[in-house]
Design a protein around this motif. Structure first.
Motif, PDB file in Angstrom:
ATOM      1  N   THR A  48       0.850  -1.201   0.000  1.00 30.47           N
ATOM      2  CA  THR A  48       0.000   0.000   0.000  1.00 30.47           C
ATOM      3  C   THR A  48       0.886   1.251   0.000  1.00 30.47           C
ATOM      4  O   THR A  48       1.723   1.418   0.878  1.00 30.47           O
ATOM      5  N   LYS A  67      -8.206  -1.400  -5.166  1.00 28.22           N
ATOM      6  CA  LYS A  67      -8.381  -2.426  -6.181  1.00 28.22           C
ATOM      7  C   LYS A  67      -9.427  -3.399  -5.652  1.00 28.22           C
ATOM      8  O   LYS A  67      -9.276  -3.963  -4.565  1.00 28.22           O
ATOM      9  N   THR A  81      -4.681   0.466  -2.374  1.00 23.03           N
ATOM     10  CA  THR A  81      -3.379   0.454  -3.052  1.00 23.03           C
ATOM     11  C   THR A  81      -2.608   1.743  -2.800  1.00 23.03           C
ATOM     12  O   THR A  81      -1.393   1.758  -2.811  1.00 23.03           O
ATOM     13  N   LYS A  82      -3.334   2.830  -2.571  1.00 17.34           N
ATOM     14  CA  LYS A  82      -2.640   4.095  -2.347  1.00 17.34           C
ATOM     15  C   LYS A  82      -3.463   5.059  -1.493  1.00 17.34           C
ATOM     16  O   LYS A  82      -4.676   5.147  -1.650  1.00 17.34           O
TER      17      LYS A  82
END
Ligand SMILES: Nc1nc2c(ncn2[C@@H]2O[C@H](COP(=O)(O)OP(=O)(O)OP(=O)(O)O)[C@@H](O)[C@H]2O)c(=O)[nH]1
Ligand SMILES: [Mg+2]
Ligand SMILES: [Zn+2]
Length: 326
Positions: A48, A67, A81-82
């Protein structure tokens, strides 16, 4: 990926990327609301990414990329993911005696416009020391603070307003409300409308009750304060973010035992008491800490009443606590 999984993924929507806001954080499990879409139960993974180096990885209010791993009628799940850069945050220093986490600073809520400091007139009793801590934090983070004094039905209005007078004189916005009697709620709605507001304060002051009132029905769990001590039961255990019918979002947070300030040093503390800024130019020493130095204009101001003596006491108490806390 074989043909069969591909088909399944297409049906379930797995693999799809989306953007949203973290609306709930419970341990390592998060709920992310997709922009204009549904809610996904999410977790992080070692990969992450974050644009907030050195800070808590995920907090309520954060904008994240996700995701999707499952998107059926039964469950909607994904991995974060971010985490995008936070524009502002309500943070506090962790109590190292209670917490073994590596992170010294905990982010309670991210990307907020407004810090709503909730206190109660009685049960638990009104703590101006706590208000001062929150105001220092708000000043240091350039967050607009609003002080809500709840449970006005239980307190002596005259006495409470006298206690709050120094804050009014400094120009801070103060709302006197009673969730019990439902007074002052219209103004409360107006203050929250169209903004992202985080409510914070001691346990039992009525934060979740006030949020429920904004909705006109029960969205959050509330519980009685202890009859003997007036203390709350730490009913809200995780921060949650709710979209308001009037536009904007409200973030309810768990009641705090202590508000340990992060990012405040003995040197910069004086700048977060706005009433000190002009008189302190008259102190005999330019580096005056306003504690023990001779010729201190702040000390003198507190003695003659130009500066509220309780606020000055708060400053001294905070000054002392900073060394002990770090
Ligand atoms: N008399 C009176 N009681 C109130 C008022 N507002 C809230 N309460 C009561 O105070 C108790 C605590 O309220 P909560 O909303 O659970 O308090 P909280 O600040 O969310 O507490 P935590 O979740 O523990 O941080 C409940 O029993 C509420 O019914 C009020 O204006 N007047
Ligand atoms: Mg609560
Ligand atoms: Zn001074």
């Amino acid at each position: 990926m074989d043909e069969c999984t591909l088909k399944e993924d297409q049906v379930s929507g797995a693999g799809r990327l989306l953007e949203g806001i973290v609306i709930e954080a419970a341990g390592a499990s998060y709920v992310v609301a997709e922009d204009g879409g549904g809610e996904f139960r999410c977790r992080t993974f070692p990969g992450t990414g974050t644009e907030n180096e050195g800070s808590s990885l995920v907090a309520v209010g954060d904008r994240v990329e996700v995701k999707v791993t499952e998107s059926g009628t039964e469950s909607m799940e994904g991995v974060i993911t971010k985490v995008r850069l936070r524009t502002s945050a309500l943070t506090r220093k962790r109590d190292i005696r209670r917490n073994r986490s590596k992170e010294k600073v905990q982010v309670i809520a991210g990307n907020i416009d407004q810090l709503v400091i909730v206190v109660s007139a009685f049960n638990p009793p009104l703590s101006t020391r706590l208000i001062d801590r929150y105001l220092v934090f708000a000043e240091s983070e350039h967050l607009a603070p609003v002080v809500v004094v709840n449970k006005m039905d239980l307190g002596d209005a005259e006495e409470i307003m006298k206690l709050m007078e120094p804050y009014r004189a400094l120009g801070y916005r103060i709302l006197y409300v009673s969730a019990g009697r439902q007074t002052g709620i219209e103004e409360l709605r107006e203050v929250f409308s169209g903004k992202v507001s985080a409510l914070s304060g001691h346990s039992g002051v009525g934060k979740s009750t006030l949020v429920n009132l904004l909705f006109g029905h029960r969205r959050l769990k509330t519980a009685r304060t202890n009859l003997k001590t007036g203390k709350g039961q730490h009913t809200t255990s995780n921060a949650v973010m709710l979209a308001l019918p009037t536009g904007g979002y409200v973030i309810d947070t768990p009641g705090i035992r202590e508000f340990n300030l992060s990012g405040i040093t003995r040197e910069n503390l004086r700048f977060y008491f706005p009433e000190f800024l002009v008189p302190m130019q008259e102190c005999a020493f330019s580096s005056c800490s306003h504690t023990v130095e001779p010729g201190c204009a702040i000390h003198k101001g507190a003695e003659c009443g130009d500066i509220d003596p309780d606020r000055y006491e708060s400053y001294l108490a905070l000054y002392q606590s900073i060394d002990e806390e770090s």
